[in-house]
Structure formats: structure tokens, C-alpha cells
Design an enzyme around this catalytic site. Structure first.
Site, mmCIF file in Angstrom:
data_model
loop_
_atom_site.group_PDB
_atom_site.id
_atom_site.type_symbol
_atom_site.label_atom_id
_atom_site.label_comp_id
_atom_site.label_asym_id
_atom_site.label_seq_id
_atom_site.Cartn_x
_atom_site.Cartn_y
_atom_site.Cartn_z
ATOM 1 C CG ASP A 210 -9.951 0.036 5.323
ATOM 2 O OD1 ASP A 210 -9.693 -0.384 4.011
ATOM 3 O OD2 ASP A 210 -9.167 -0.182 6.255
ATOM 4 C CE LYS B 194 -3.876 -2.485 2.060
ATOM 5 N NZ LYS B 194 -4.434 -2.946 3.276
ATOM 6 C CD GLN C 234 -3.419 -4.335 6.337
ATOM 7 O OE1 GLN C 234 -3.173 -3.208 5.859
ATOM 8 N NE2 GLN C 234 -3.857 -5.334 6.328
#
Ligand SMILES: NC(=O)c1ccc[n+]([C@@H]2O[C@H](COP(=O)([O-])OP(=O)(O)OC[C@H]3O[C@@H](n4cnc5c(N)ncnc54)[C@H](OP(=O)(O)O)[C@@H]3O)[C@@H](O)[C@H]2O)c1
Length: 293
Positions: free
Chosen positions: A123, A56, A100
Site C-alpha cells: 500500500d 482485489k 483493508q
């Protein structure tokens, strides 16, 4: 003999999306003197999570998005993690926050997810953003389903078709993949069926589907006799076999001989998820600053 399925090249579609994002970042830089910034929080040393985070961060660099990585010890307590989220929430330089997952067992992942400010929730997992999706407002939408929609739209266009009116079956009802996926398909005027582990005969539903989204997290669950000839199949699952190779929720050799189009694993949904994270970060940056381009 029937034609083999069109291979839906997630890497190529993601590359085009990233090229467009790179231009958008350049415009933000040139016209507004601002650089989108993504903050990633990684707790512990889980090898898979560390690899995902590294990917990422690298992807951010490639399109010109600034990234910050907060690495916390595996023994981090809830209060300490919440403090990090608070700091990032109030940092005006930070446009997107990604925690994460999975988190170590002592941490309450749901509470952490909900603590991220909705306008920085790249997200799309916060209740506020999930609720907005349900209401049709589509603020920041979860990266995997949104990335799949991008992929699907390009695929139907290539096939000279439209999603509108198609019967779509989503296998899986998780809050992060299956449910938002079903809502997005509904928004695209599909007729949507959601199957899950208590559905008595999932294959009976998929056999009638024009579009199948396989997100059950079960290796090679979807076989040839589950698929209507010519259907579009998106494989979300990702699994490592004992020999180290990867496979999805779809049995590629069988289904690729029957479907009209099929996304591979690897090289399908995975690259789209990362590209969509970048797109959400650029989007969050613009929205937070009230910019139209
Ligand atoms: N490539 C990517 O970027 C990406 C991103 C996210 C996820 N993934 C992968 O996608 C898969 C799904 O992820 P997830 O987070 O949604 O998983 P999850 O939270 O475990 O959810 C799996 C869903 O599938 C349903 N299910 C399980 N077995 C089934 C069966 N035999 N028939 C029908 N439904 C079944 C479950 O039903 P119940 O609700 O009844 O338990 C559940 O709703 C995983 O392999 C994950 O690694 C990939």
C-alpha cells in the site's frame, strides 16, 4: 464549438498493465519457480470493504498472483491484529501485506499500518516508504497516486505532449493520495500546487492548471469554470448518490465539455488502483528475492 474531452479509459489502461503483469508472473514462475503472494487482512463485515477485498482477490487470480485472505471478527483487539501482522511479516511465502481500511474504531489504524514490514508494504503507507518517496528512492509507492501517474503518462503520450514543465494542481493533501501524488508530479518535472480545505480560493489555482488532480472527497466540487480549456483532469473521488449511481469530485457534464482529457467515475482511477496493487506485489516479490525480472 470546442471538442469534448478525451475520456481517459482507466479500465483499458489497467487491462494493458495487468496483461503485462500476467507475463511477468509467468516469467517468475518459469525462471525462478516463485509465485508472488499477497496477503489481505479484513477486519469486520463492512460491506464496501468486503467488496473491495473481493475485487482485489479476483484481480490477483486473473494475473496468477497467489492471495491469502485473513478475515477477522469486528471485535478483534489490537494485540490480536498485531500478531497476525507479525506472522505475515515473518512468513517467507508472503510478498505483500494489505490491511483493508477503515478498521473498526477500537483499532489504531496508524499503528497497524506502521507495523507492516516496509518491503511488504504494497500500500506504500509506511513511514519508511513515504520517506523513501520524498527522497526520490520510490520503494513501494501508494497505489492510487502511482496508478494515476501511469494513466497520466499514457494520456500525455496519446496527446503528443509531455508532463515536464506542466503546472499541476492537486486538490487534497491526504497522506495516502494528495501528498504522494504531488511528489510524483514533482518527480515528473511538473510545477505543483497543493490545495486543501483551508485554501481560500481553490478554483483560482485550478483555472491556471494544465493538470488537475481532484482528490477532495467532495461530490462534483470541480465545475466547468474551475478548468482551463484543454486541461487534463483526473477525478479521484468516488461517491454514491441517493439514487445508487456513482459520481466523482468532478462535475462530469460540465468539465467534459471544457477539459482536454478527463477520467470518468466509475472506470477511471479505481481500476488503476487495483492494477497498481498487483504491480506493487510483483515488484515486492522481485525485490525481496533480489530478482531483476
Ligand atoms: N478510486 C480510488 O481508487 C480511490 C482511492 C483512494 C481514494 N479515493 C477517493 O478519493 C477521495 C479523496 O480520498 P482521500 O483518502 O485523500 O480523502 P481525505 O483523507 O478525506 O482527504 C481529502 C483532502 O481534500 C481536502 N479537501 C476537502 N474539501 C476540500 C475543498 N472543498 N477544497 C479543497 N480541498 C478540500 C482535505 O483538506 P484538509 O487536509 O484541510 O482536511 C483533505 O486534504 C475520496 O472520495 C476517496 O473515496 C478513491
Amino acid at each position: 464549438m470546442s471538442q469534448p474531452a478525451l475520456k481517459i479509459d482507466g479500465r483499458a489502461i489497467a487491462k494493458r498493465l495487468k496483461k503485462s503483469l500476467s507475463n511477468q508472473v509467468q516469467t517468475l514462475r518459469d525462471e525462478h519457480r516463485c509465485v508472488p503472494c499477497l496477503a489481505v487482512v479484513l477486519v469486520g463485515q463492512d460491506p464496501a470493504s468486503s467488496i473491495y477485498v473481493a475485487h482485489k482477490i479476483k484481480a490477483c487470480e486473473r494475473v496468477g498472483i497467489r492471495s491469502l485472505c485473513h478475515r477477522l471478527d469486528a471485535s478483534t483487539e489490537q494485540a490480536e491484529l498485531m500478531e497476525v501482522i507479525d506472522t505475515l511479516n515473518s512468513d517467507p511465502e508472503v510478498d505483500g501485506i494489505l490491511v483493508q481500511l477503515p478498521l473498526p474504531a477500537q483499532l489504531d489504524a496508524a499503528a497497524v499500518t506502521q507495523a507492516v514490514r516496509a518491503d511488504k508494504d504494497v500500500d506504500g503507507f509506511s513511514e519508511s516508504n513515504l520517506g523513501a518517496l520524498l527522497g526520490g528512492a520510490n520503494n513501494l509507492v501508494a497505489c492510487t497516486p502511482q496508478g494515476i501517474m501511469h494513466m497520466l503518462k499514457e494520456t500525455v503520450e496519446e496527446l503528443g505532449e509531455s508532463l515536464s514543465g506542466k503546472h499541476a494542481v492537486v486538490i487534497g493533501r491526504s497522506v495516502t493520495v494528495g501528498r504522494p501524488m504531488a511528489i510524483l508530479l514533482l518527480q515528473a518535472n511538473c510545477t505543483v500546487t497543493i490545495c486543501h480545505s483551508r485554501t481560500p480560493d481553490t478554483a483560482a489555482h485550478t483555472r491556471r492548471a494544465d493538470v488537475v488532480i481532484a482528490a477532495a472527497g467532495r461530490p462534483e466540487l470541480v465545475r466547468s469554470d474551475w478548468i482551463k480549456p484543454g486541461a487534463i483532469v483526473i477525478d479521484v473521488g468516488i461517491h454514491r448518490r441517493d439514487d445508487g449511481s456513482l459520481c466523482g469530485d468532478v462535475h462530469w457534464p460540465e468539465v467534459s465539455a471544457r477539459a482536454g482529457a478527463l477520467s470518468p467515475v466509475p472506470g477511471g482511477v479505481g481500476p488503476m488502483t487495483i492494477a497498481q496493487l498487483l504491480a506493487n506485489t510483483v515488484d515486492a516479490c522481485r525485490k525481496r528475492r533480489g530478482l531483476s525480472r
